[in-house]
Design a protein around this motif. Structure first.
Motif, PDB file in Angstrom:
ATOM      1  N   GLY A  78       0.696  -1.155  -0.043  1.00 10.02           N
ATOM      2  CA  GLY A  78      -0.039   0.118   0.108  1.00 10.02           C
ATOM      3  C   GLY A  78       0.951   1.171   0.123  1.00 10.02           C
ATOM      4  N   TYR A  79       1.953   1.069   0.272  1.00 14.01           N
ATOM      5  CA  TYR A  79       2.913   2.228   0.052  1.00 14.01           C
ATOM      6  C   TYR A  79       3.804   2.592  -1.135  1.00 14.01           C
ATOM      7  N   GLN A  80       3.707   3.883  -1.525  1.00 16.01           N
ATOM      8  CA  GLN A  80       4.578   4.414  -2.633  1.00 16.01           C
ATOM      9  C   GLN A  80       5.973   4.952  -2.184  1.00 16.01           C
ATOM     10  N   VAL A  81       6.882   4.918  -2.961  1.00 20.64           N
ATOM     11  CA  VAL A  81       8.328   5.399  -2.366  1.00 20.64           C
ATOM     12  C   VAL A  81       8.736   6.342  -3.556  1.00 20.64           C
ATOM     13  N   ILE A  82       9.118   7.464  -2.905  1.00 24.15           N
ATOM     14  CA  ILE A  82      10.038   8.342  -3.993  1.00 24.15           C
ATOM     15  C   ILE A  82      11.273   8.585  -3.215  1.00 24.15           C
ATOM     16  N   PHE A  83      12.333   8.850  -4.350  1.00 21.03           N
ATOM     17  CA  PHE A  83      13.848   9.291  -3.920  1.00 21.03           C
ATOM     18  C   PHE A  83      14.063  10.496  -4.426  1.00 21.03           C
ATOM     19  N   SER A  84      14.688  11.427  -3.709  1.00 18.98           N
ATOM     20  CA  SER A  84      14.988  12.779  -4.076  1.00 18.98           C
ATOM     21  C   SER A  84      16.563  12.964  -3.690  1.00 18.98           C
ATOM     22  N   LEU A  85      17.086  13.934  -4.598  1.00 22.30           N
ATOM     23  CA  LEU A  85      18.385  14.485  -4.072  1.00 22.30           C
ATOM     24  C   LEU A  85      17.876  15.760  -3.053  1.00 22.30           C
ATOM     25  N   THR A  86      18.709  15.685  -2.112  1.00 23.52           N
ATOM     26  CA  THR A  86      18.702  16.474  -0.974  1.00 23.52           C
ATOM     27  C   THR A  86      19.770  17.306  -0.421  1.00 23.52           C
ATOM     28  N   ALA A  87      19.638  18.388   0.214  1.00 20.94           N
ATOM     29  CA  ALA A  87      20.794  19.015   0.763  1.00 20.94           C
ATOM     30  C   ALA A  87      20.335  20.127   1.933  1.00 20.94           C
ATOM     31  N   THR A  88      21.141  20.227   2.865  1.00 24.22           N
ATOM     32  CA  THR A  88      20.634  21.029   3.963  1.00 24.22           C
ATOM     33  C   THR A  88      20.453  22.405   3.257  1.00 24.22           C
ATOM     34  N   ASP A  89      19.408  23.175   3.713  1.00 23.85           N
ATOM     35  CA  ASP A  89      19.011  24.342   3.090  1.00 23.85           C
ATOM     36  C   ASP A  89      19.676  25.543   3.887  1.00 23.85           C
ATOM     37  N   ASP A  90      20.726  25.294   4.658  1.00 27.05           N
ATOM     38  CA  ASP A  90      21.461  26.615   5.104  1.00 27.05           C
ATOM     39  C   ASP A  90      22.644  26.898   4.424  1.00 27.05           C
ATOM     40  N   VAL A  91      22.753  26.390   3.029  1.00 21.98           N
ATOM     41  CA  VAL A  91      23.602  26.991   2.271  1.00 21.98           C
ATOM     42  C   VAL A  91      22.789  27.651   1.099  1.00 21.98           C
ATOM     43  N   VAL A  92      23.597  28.190   0.321  1.00 21.72           N
ATOM     44  CA  VAL A  92      22.828  29.075  -0.985  1.00 21.72           C
ATOM     45  C   VAL A  92      22.446  27.706  -2.037  1.00 21.72           C
ATOM     46  N   PRO A  93      21.362  28.087  -2.681  1.00 24.33           N
ATOM     47  CA  PRO A  93      20.965  26.827  -3.623  1.00 24.33           C
ATOM     48  C   PRO A  93      21.918  26.349  -4.457  1.00 24.33           C
ATOM     49  N   GLY A  94      22.690  27.361  -5.120  1.00 23.20           N
ATOM     50  CA  GLY A  94      23.718  26.849  -5.904  1.00 23.20           C
ATOM     51  C   GLY A  94      24.649  25.848  -5.377  1.00 23.20           C
ATOM     52  N   ALA A  95      24.883  25.949  -4.174  1.00 23.64           N
ATOM     53  CA  ALA A  95      25.788  25.186  -3.498  1.00 23.64           C
ATOM     54  C   ALA A  95      25.415  23.629  -3.198  1.00 23.64           C
ATOM     55  N   ARG A  96      24.282  23.299  -3.354  1.00 20.36           N
ATOM     56  CA  ARG A  96      23.526  22.146  -2.792  1.00 20.36           C
ATOM     57  C   ARG A  96      24.162  20.953  -3.603  1.00 20.36           C
ATOM     58  N   HIS A  97      24.540  21.229  -4.971  1.00 16.15           N
ATOM     59  CA  HIS A  97      25.057  20.065  -5.840  1.00 16.15           C
ATOM     60  C   HIS A  97      26.112  19.460  -5.301  1.00 16.15           C
ATOM     61  N   ASN A  98      26.947  20.074  -4.629  1.00 15.30           N
ATOM     62  CA  ASN A  98      28.223  19.299  -3.996  1.00 15.30           C
ATOM     63  C   ASN A  98      27.842  18.633  -2.824  1.00 15.30           C
ATOM     64  N   LEU A  99      26.722  18.815  -2.242  1.00 18.51           N
ATOM     65  CA  LEU A  99      26.080  18.185  -0.942  1.00 18.51           C
ATOM     66  C   LEU A  99      25.090  17.054  -1.118  1.00 18.51           C
ATOM     67  N   ALA A 100      24.860  17.021  -2.293  1.00 21.25           N
ATOM     68  CA  ALA A 100      23.708  16.282  -2.651  1.00 21.25           C
ATOM     69  C   ALA A 100      23.709  14.608  -1.913  1.00 21.25           C
ATOM     70  N   SER A 101      22.577  14.384  -1.224  1.00 24.37           N
ATOM     71  CA  SER A 101      22.426  13.006  -0.814  1.00 24.37           C
ATOM     72  C   SER A 101      21.131  12.414  -1.133  1.00 24.37           C
ATOM     73  N   ILE A 102      20.961  11.451  -1.240  1.00 20.88           N
ATOM     74  CA  ILE A 102      19.553  10.645  -1.675  1.00 20.88           C
ATOM     75  C   ILE A 102      18.842  10.369  -0.472  1.00 20.88           C
ATOM     76  N   ARG A 103      17.266  10.852  -0.251  1.00 18.65           N
ATOM     77  CA  ARG A 103      16.779  10.354   0.760  1.00 18.65           C
ATOM     78  C   ARG A 103      15.287  10.071   0.142  1.00 18.65           C
ATOM     79  N   TYR A 104      14.727   9.224   1.203  1.00 19.86           N
ATOM     80  CA  TYR A 104      13.371   8.792   0.526  1.00 19.86           C
ATOM     81  C   TYR A 104      12.153   9.223   1.451  1.00 19.86           C
TER      82      TYR A 104
END
Ligand code: FRU
Length: 427
Positions: A78-104
Motif C-alpha cells: 500500500g505504500y509508494q516510495v520516492i527518492f530525491s536529491l536533498t541537501a541542507t538548506d542553510d547554504v545558497v541553492p547553487g551550493a547544494r549540488h556538491n552536498l547532494a544526498s539521496i533521501r526517500y
C-alpha cells in the motif's frame, strides 16, 4: 545541472558538423530544434504559492519513484516510495549540488509524502556525493535497487554510473523503512570513444556529463538497460560541435545488475545542445517515448529553447527518434516565470503521462542574476520542493498539457488522480 554549479562554456568555432555521429544514433538536428515553440499545449501554468515544503530543513530537487521492473509505479503493502536529491538548506541553492544526498519519502496516496531518511550509509555509497537516479523494486526477490551517479567533489564533478542493489524494504503501520543492505557497484564509466571523458571535455571547455542512470526493461525483448546523460567525443571540431549532448545507454549483459556494456547513444544532439539530462522512456501504445530535460543556456548559438522537458518518439528503443511537437518541446514554464520548475519526469498514468518536477526559481528570468543576489534572497527565490505535477496527453508525435495536479503527485493510476486531485489549467 544549473549555471551556478558549472564552469564557463567555450564558444564553438569552425565549420558545420557533418558525419561526426555514430550511424546508429538518431540525431536531434538544428533544423528540428529550430521548430521549438512554446504553445498553450506545452506551457505549464504559473505556480501559486500554496505549494507545500516536502522538508523543513532540506532542499529537495531531482526526484524519482520506486518502480517495478516493467516501469509501473511500485506499491509495497500500500505504500509508494520516492527518492530525491536533498541537501541542507542553510547554504545558497547553487551550493547544494556538491552536498547532494539521496533521501526517500513514502506515502499511501501518492501525494502526502513522509520523510524516510537517507537511503545510503554515506561511507558505503560511491562518490563524494550522489546525483540522480532511478529505483527498481524487484517483486520476485523483494529487493530495492537504487541507480545513482557517483560524483567526485566540486569543482571536478567526475561522474560514474553506479547502483546499490539488494536492500530490503520494511513496511508497518508506522511507515516504511529501507534497510541499508546495499551492495554498491560502478556500472559504467565514460570510455572516451562512445562517451566523452572528463579529460576530453576539458580540452573542449564543455560542461561534461556522464550521469543520471535510468533503469529500463524493454517490454519487447526483456533486455535490461540503463539510459543516461552523456556527451559524444568530437574528433574534428567544427562549428557548434562543443554542443555535443547525447542520450547514452548501457545494456545489462548478465542475468543480474552487475554486468553492463556501453552501447551507442540513442540520440545525439551534436551542434544542438550540450546537456540531455535525466533521459527516460515510456512505452505507450507500442511507441517508445524518450524524454530528457534541458536548459536554455545549453542550446548552441543560433538556437533558442526554454528550460523544459523535451521528447522524441520511435518504434523501438534504438529506433529513429523524431522530436515530439516538431521541435521536441513537451513542457516549458510560463514565459513570466521561465525557471519556476525543472527536472521533469514523465511517468505512465493510464494512457496519459504524469509529469513531475521540482520547484526551482520563482520571480526571475535570469539564473545568472540569482547567483549574484545576497544569500537570503537566493534562498527566498528557490522553491526546493516538489512542484505541481502535470497531466500530459499524447497523441502520436503530439502532446498536450491537459491539467495541473497536486504538487508532488506521482500517480499509479489515472483513476486515482481523477478523484478531485486536479486544479484547473490556468495561464
Ligand atoms: C538535473 C541535474 C542532474 C544531476 C543533478 C545534480 O537537475 O543536473 O542531471 O544528476 O541535477 O544536482
Amino acid at each position: 545541472l544549473g549555471v551556478a554549479a558549472t564552469t564557463g562554456l567555450a564558444a564553438g568555432s569552425g565549420s558545420a558538423a557533418a558525419s561526426l555521429g555514430y550511424p546508429d544514433a538518431a540525431d536531434w538536428t538544428r533544423e528540428q530544434a529550430e521548430q521549438i515553440e512554446r504553445t498553450d499545449d506545452t506551457t505549464a501554468p504559473l505556480i501559486d504559492d500554496s505549494v507545500e515544503q516536502l522538508s523543513e530543513e532540506q532542499y529537495v530537487w531531482d526526484t524519482w519513484p520506486l518502480r517495478n521492473r516493467d516501469g509501473s509505479l511500485a506499491k509495497v503493502n500500500g505504500y509508494q516510495v520516492i527518492f530525491s536529491l536533498t541537501a541542507t538548506d542553510d547554504v545558497v541553492p547553487g551550493a547544494r549540488h556538491n552536498l547532494a544526498s539521496i533521501r526517500y519519502f513514502y506515502s499511501h496516496n501518492g501525494h502526502d509524502w513522509q520523510q524516510g531518511g537517507e537511503v545510503f550509509d554515506a561511507d558505503a555509497a560511491l562518490g563524494h556525493h550522489q546525483w540522480a537516479g532511478s529505483a527498481m523494486y524487484d517483486e520476485e526477490t523483494g529487493d530495492v535497487n537504487v541507480f545513482y551517479t557517483a560524483v567526485s567533489a566540486a569543482p571536478e564533478y567526475r561522474q560514474r554510473l553506479a547502483v546499490g542493489t539488494g536492500a530490503s524494504i520494511e513496511t508497518s503501520g508506522d511507515g516504511v523503512e529501507i534497510t541499508d543492505g546495499f551492495d554498491h557497484d560502478i556500472i559504467a564509466e565514460a570510455d572516451g570513444e562512445l562517451y566523452q571523458t572528463l579529460e576530453q571535455s576539458r580540452d573542449q571547455g564543455i560542461i561534461y556529463a556522464f550521469r543520471d542512470p535510468w533503469f529500463f526493461e524493454d517490454p519487447e525483448t526483456g533486455a535490461v538497460y540503463a539510459l543516461f546523460e552523456g556527451n559524444t567525443p568530437i574528433e574534428n571540431p567544427s562549428e557548434y560541435t562543443d554542443w555535443n549532448g547525447n542520450v547514452g545507454v548501457a545494456k545489462a549483459t548478465g542475468d543480474g545488475l552487475d554486468e553492463w556494456e556501453l552501447q551507442e547513444p540513442l540520440v545525439e544532439a551534436i551542434t544542438v545542445n550540450q546537456q540531455l539530462e535525466r533521459p527516460h522512456v515510456v512505452v505507450n501504445d507500442g511507441n517508445y517515448y524518450l524524454f530528457t530535460i534541458s536548459h536554455k543556456f545549453t542550446f548552441a548559438p543560433g538556437l533558442t529553447g526554454p528550460d523544459g522537458l523535451y521528447g522524441f518518439v520511435a518504434d523501438s528503443l534504438d529506433g529513429d527518434y523524431e522530436p515530439l511537437n516538431e521541435g521536441g518541446l513537451v513542457v516549458s514554464n510560463p514565459e513570466s516565470a521561465p525557471f519556476q520548475t525543472y527536472s521533469w519526469l514523465a511517468l505512465p498514468m493510464g494512457d496519459d503521462l504524469a509529469v513531475t518536477s521540482f520547484y526551482n526559481f520563482r520571480e526571475t528570468d535570469s539564473l545568472q542574476d540569482v547567483g549574484s543576489l545576497p544569500p537570503e534572497e537566493q534562498k527566498r527565490l528557490f522553491g526546493g520542493t516538489l512542484a505541481p505535477s502535470l497531466q500530459v496527453r499524447i497523441d502520436g508525435a503530439e502532446t498536450e498539457i491537459v491539467r495541473e495536479m497536486k504538487d508532488g503527485y506521482f500517480s499509479p493510476a489515472i483513476g486515482a488522480q481523477q478523484r478531485g486531485n486536479g486544479r484547473a489549467k490556468q495561464h
